[in-house]
Design a protein around this motif. Structure first.
Motif, PDB file in Angstrom:
ATOM      1  N   GLY A   1      -1.682  71.914  93.173  1.00 15.61           N
ATOM      2  CA  GLY A   1      -0.265  71.971  92.861  1.00 15.61           C
ATOM      3  C   GLY A   1       0.050  70.630  92.599  1.00 15.61           C
ATOM      4  O   GLY A   1      -0.923  70.190  91.967  1.00 15.61           O
ATOM      5  N   MET A   2       1.536  71.253  91.494  1.00 15.91           N
ATOM      6  CA  MET A   2       2.180  70.525  90.851  1.00 15.91           C
ATOM      7  C   MET A   2       2.387  68.666  91.471  1.00 15.91           C
ATOM      8  O   MET A   2       2.684  68.783  92.804  1.00 15.91           O
ATOM      9  CB  MET A   2       3.420  71.072  90.046  1.00 15.91           C
ATOM     10  N   ASP A   3       2.529  67.732  91.011  1.00 18.31           N
ATOM     11  CA  ASP A   3       1.917  66.456  91.392  1.00 18.31           C
ATOM     12  C   ASP A   3       4.688  66.393  91.480  1.00 18.31           C
ATOM     13  O   ASP A   3       4.737  66.594  90.091  1.00 18.31           O
ATOM     14  CB  ASP A   3       2.178  65.369  90.246  1.00 18.31           C
ATOM     15  N   VAL A   4       4.314  65.407  92.457  1.00 21.43           N
ATOM     16  CA  VAL A   4       5.930  65.767  92.516  1.00 21.43           C
ATOM     17  C   VAL A   4       6.733  63.803  93.067  1.00 21.43           C
ATOM     18  O   VAL A   4       5.745  63.430  92.966  1.00 21.43           O
ATOM     19  CB  VAL A   4       6.817  66.710  93.554  1.00 21.43           C
ATOM     20  N   VAL A   5       7.578  63.549  92.584  1.00 17.26           N
ATOM     21  CA  VAL A   5       8.194  62.110  93.546  1.00 17.26           C
ATOM     22  C   VAL A   5       8.951  63.154  94.746  1.00 17.26           C
ATOM     23  O   VAL A   5      10.068  64.443  94.435  1.00 17.26           O
ATOM     24  CB  VAL A   5       8.785  61.630  92.711  1.00 17.26           C
ATOM     25  N   VAL A   6       9.178  62.266  95.934  1.00 21.35           N
ATOM     26  CA  VAL A   6       9.468  62.922  96.609  1.00 21.35           C
ATOM     27  C   VAL A   6      11.215  61.123  97.033  1.00 21.35           C
ATOM     28  O   VAL A   6      10.472  60.268  97.219  1.00 21.35           O
ATOM     29  CB  VAL A   6       9.342  63.081  98.522  1.00 21.35           C
TER      30      VAL A   6
ATOM     31  N   THR B   1      15.038  70.367  99.308  1.00 23.00           N
ATOM     32  CA  THR B   1      15.652  69.940  98.584  1.00 23.00           C
ATOM     33  C   THR B   1      16.640  69.743  99.663  1.00 23.00           C
ATOM     34  O   THR B   1      17.458  70.904 100.206  1.00 23.00           O
ATOM     35  CB  THR B   1      16.031  69.728  97.495  1.00 23.00           C
ATOM     36  N   ARG B   2      17.219  68.186 100.448  1.00 24.65           N
ATOM     37  CA  ARG B   2      18.474  68.604 101.238  1.00 24.65           C
ATOM     38  C   ARG B   2      19.304  67.687 101.159  1.00 24.65           C
ATOM     39  O   ARG B   2      19.066  66.527  99.887  1.00 24.65           O
ATOM     40  CB  ARG B   2      17.995  68.563 103.046  1.00 24.65           C
ATOM     41  N   SER B   3      20.438  67.278 101.621  1.00 24.54           N
ATOM     42  CA  SER B   3      21.351  66.225 101.562  1.00 24.54           C
ATOM     43  C   SER B   3      20.753  64.806 101.333  1.00 24.54           C
ATOM     44  O   SER B   3      21.182  63.873 100.526  1.00 24.54           O
ATOM     45  CB  SER B   3      22.649  66.291 102.584  1.00 24.54           C
ATOM     46  N   ASP B   4      19.476  64.402 102.301  1.00 30.61           N
ATOM     47  CA  ASP B   4      19.131  63.029 102.153  1.00 30.61           C
ATOM     48  C   ASP B   4      17.012  62.850 101.511  1.00 30.61           C
ATOM     49  O   ASP B   4      16.713  62.213 101.662  1.00 30.61           O
ATOM     50  CB  ASP B   4      19.004  63.235 103.309  1.00 30.61           C
ATOM     51  N   VAL B   5      16.763  64.377 101.219  1.00 34.56           N
ATOM     52  CA  VAL B   5      15.500  64.541 100.398  1.00 34.56           C
ATOM     53  C   VAL B   5      15.720  65.698  99.196  1.00 34.56           C
ATOM     54  O   VAL B   5      15.642  66.248  99.284  1.00 34.56           O
ATOM     55  CB  VAL B   5      14.701  64.850 101.433  1.00 34.56           C
ATOM     56  N   LEU B   6      15.287  64.701  97.746  1.00 37.34           N
ATOM     57  CA  LEU B   6      14.950  65.709  97.105  1.00 37.34           C
ATOM     58  C   LEU B   6      13.527  65.426  96.572  1.00 37.34           C
ATOM     59  O   LEU B   6      13.043  64.229  96.347  1.00 37.34           O
ATOM     60  CB  LEU B   6      16.380  64.588  95.774  1.00 37.34           C
ATOM     61  N   VAL B   7      12.958  66.992  96.425  1.00 36.74           N
ATOM     62  CA  VAL B   7      11.285  66.700  95.377  1.00 36.74           C
ATOM     63  C   VAL B   7      11.777  67.698  94.078  1.00 36.74           C
ATOM     64  O   VAL B   7      12.195  68.952  94.151  1.00 36.74           O
ATOM     65  CB  VAL B   7      10.873  68.106  96.151  1.00 36.74           C
ATOM     66  N   MET B   8      10.924  66.494  93.001  1.00 36.54           N
ATOM     67  CA  MET B   8      11.032  66.967  91.959  1.00 36.54           C
ATOM     68  C   MET B   8       9.580  66.985  91.368  1.00 36.54           C
ATOM     69  O   MET B   8       9.104  65.657  91.604  1.00 36.54           O
ATOM     70  CB  MET B   8      12.580  66.839  90.997  1.00 36.54           C
ATOM     71  N   GLU B   9       9.856  67.342  90.216  1.00 31.25           N
ATOM     72  CA  GLU B   9       8.549  67.071  89.152  1.00 31.25           C
ATOM     73  C   GLU B   9       8.311  65.478  89.075  1.00 31.25           C
ATOM     74  O   GLU B   9       9.143  64.704  88.729  1.00 31.25           O
ATOM     75  CB  GLU B   9       7.882  68.417  87.725  1.00 31.25           C
ATOM     76  N   ARG B  10       6.841  65.496  89.006  1.00 31.64           N
ATOM     77  CA  ARG B  10       7.157  64.122  88.726  1.00 31.64           C
ATOM     78  C   ARG B  10       6.163  63.418  87.378  1.00 31.64           C
ATOM     79  O   ARG B  10       5.823  64.295  86.522  1.00 31.64           O
ATOM     80  CB  ARG B  10       5.677  63.249  89.473  1.00 31.64           C
ATOM     81  N   LEU B  11       7.260  62.608  86.734  1.00 29.24           N
ATOM     82  CA  LEU B  11       6.793  63.028  85.089  1.00 29.24           C
ATOM     83  C   LEU B  11       6.278  61.482  84.749  1.00 29.24           C
ATOM     84  O   LEU B  11       6.048  60.948  85.678  1.00 29.24           O
ATOM     85  CB  LEU B  11       8.291  62.810  84.308  1.00 29.24           C
TER      86      LEU B  11
END
Length: 546
Positions: free
Chosen positions: A136-141, A225-235
């Protein structure tokens, strides 16, 4: 201020102020108890007071018109790096927000944070493997600090209270608008507390620049993603302040700097949606093509935009400034209402010229844009220029750009790089075809509302004012027609009487008696008299009607 906890916080602020000698600074009395200069003491106090005051100090550092030079310079050094909260707590918060165990959401989740700031901290993770077996893709939380919103709102309430006091008792309050500055700051920091908003900002920026080789924005996973958690692609890339590593990669620093300027101006004027927190911690560089390095953007909690009038005035100001047309700069400040109407344009023009002229044709290494803005604001202060809170983010971002440019390529000619971009934007703005594009964009709404508009016009037609004007016009037309009728009858009577007199003269006989008059004279004269009587009666009847 009735809440005892707010009173306790106010007491804490007062104690910190006393500890750093800020109470005497406010009173403008020298403080001999401290070896450290006052600017450093202000910075240390804000860092101790926490995230709201740190970020407010960062915002104030971009407004040198509000502060003495030494304070503004020291506030620009504020950092919001703080100790992280426990990784187990971050894991629990993610599970509570997404309703599933972290083990089922991610193939890997690192409880040790990658970075920790005053509002949130970031953890590395990896999404579950794909159906074809590939990783799976590397992400940041990104996870908000627990209790941060409650703490922020309490401090904002105190700032509003202090701003109200400053506006009531401050000698320069009518120009500085402290309550408006706090309101603008409140919008910024509350937006940072909503990670769904940050996700939307990232998505919009990604869409604006998709396919560009200048900058890349990460993919956002809205289902995680929620108002207090965000998950996006890691660069992955080099942090922009890792100059030695970038130099080892053979990066073209001139190209990198000019691309940064282009990105900023295109975001502000082409898209009217710009990343407003471009400090080094939020920018990476992709050096895979060293001659055409690409920016990698992170952290989208603070973005900015301008209303159309401010955007246009700002663009014209930039162009006039680039062209050294200081007269136009002064006129634009008057037209926009940024300075009072009674200010003489020629005096303001001369003051602006004295600030701007010395910096032209100099590379960035020989210009302190921060000092330039300070002098510009000090000049504007003399002419009672009002603070424009909506431009705070833009000025903050411009200072970030200057800092990055100075670090990467000190020989950068900021004006030469920016001017063609602004000229191209103005040409596009003035292109008449853009008006057709706007009409095309709004045509569906116009077509949709047209039937309702016509129905309302039919119901309300004619409007009362229009009907009154129509009646008055009809009355005037009637008066004119009647006057013309009277004139025609009187003229006809005169012509008939004249004709009778001519016939009498041609007959050659003097009228011994009326009965001896020629028949033609009789007829014409009688008709003439009747016409005169008709005209007189029409005039009399019209006067009686009035």
């Amino acid at each position: 201020m009735s809440d005892w906890r707010q009173l306790a916080r106010f007491w804490q602020i007062w104690r910190v102020s006393r500890r750093y000698g800020l109470d005497q600074f406010v009173g403008r009395r020298p403080n001999k108890r401290f070896a450290k200069p006052r600017g450093e003491r202000v910075r240390l106090a804000l860092e101790e007071l926490g995230p709201v005051f740190i970020k407010f100090g960062q915002a104030l550092s971009t407004r040198p018109d509000l502060l003495p030079d030494d304070i503004a310079a020291e506030l620009s050094l504020l950092q919001d790096a703080v100790p992280p909260f426990p990784g187990q707590q971050a894991r629990e918060q993610v599970e509570a927000a997404l309703g599933q165990p972290v083990g089922s959401l991610f193939a890997f989740f690192d409880e040790k944070p990658l970075a920790s700031a005053s509002v949130a901290q970031v953890h590395a993770a990896r999404l579950p493997d794909n159906p074809d077996g590939t990783p799976g893709m590397d992400v940041v939380v990104k996870v908000l600090r627990p209790g941060i919103e409650k703490a922020v709102r309490k401090d904002l309430a105190l700032l509003h209270f202090l701003a109200a006091l400053a506006e009531r008792f401050g000698p320069d309050a009518d120009r500085l608008h402290p309550r408006e500055v706090i309101k603008e700051y409140e919008k910024v920091i509350l937006d940072e507390l909503d990670l769904m908003r940050e996700a939307a900002n990232a998505s919009q920026l990604r869409r604006n620049w998709l396919g560009s080789d200048l900058i890349y924005h990460p993919l956002v996973f809205f289902d995680l993603t929620r108002s207090d958690v965000l998950v996006m692609e890691r660069l992955y890339g080099h942090n922009i302040d890792e100059v030695a590593a970038l130099r080892a990669e053979g990066v073209n620093f001139r190209e990198l700097s000019e691309r940064g300027v282009e990105i900023f101006f295109r975001q502000v004027f082409r898209d009217n949606f710009f990343h407003a927190d471009m400090h080094p911690g939020n920018i990476f560089v992709d050096a895979s093509n060293p001659e055409k390095p690409r920016y990698l953007a992170l952290d989208f909690g603070i973005v900015g935009s301008l209303n159309p009038s401010d955007q246009r005035y700002l663009a014209e100001n930039f162009l006039a400034f680039f062209n050294r047309d200081y007269r136009r700069v002064a006129e634009l400040h008057l037209e926009s209402g940024w300075i009072p109407d009674d200010v003489r344009v020629d005096e303001f023009e001369s003051a602006i010229r004295s600030v701007c002229e010395p910096i032209f044709n100099k590379p960035l290494k020989d210009i302190s844009f921060g000092m330039f803005l300070m002098r510009l604001f000090q000049t504007a202060r003399r002419f009672r220029m009002e603070v424009q809170p909506q431009l705070v983010l833009l000025q903050k971002t411009l200072l970030n750009i200057e800092g990055l440019g100075r670090q990467l390529y000190p020989e950068l000619d900021l004006w030469k790089t920016a001017k063609p971009i602004m000229e191209d934007w103005m040409r596009q703005r003035l292109n008449p075809l853009n008006g057709l594009d706007d009409l095309k964009a709004h045509l569906p709404a116009i077509v949709e509302t047209l039937p309702d508009l016509l129905k309302r016009l039919q119901q309300d037609w004619p409007p009362a004012e229009f009907a009154a004007q129509t009646r008055e016009l009809k009355a005037l037309r009637q008066d004119l027609a009647e006057q013309q009728s009277r004139n025609r009858w009187a003229l006809l009577g005169g012509l008939l009487c004249l004709g009778g007199a001519v016939i009498l003269g041609l007959d050659g006989r003097g009228p011994a008696r009326i009965a001896d008059l020629p028949l033609a004279s009789w007829v014409l004269g009688s008709l003439g008299v009747w016409c005169f009587a008709r005209a007189t009666w029409l005039n009399f009847s019209r006067s009686g009607a009035r």
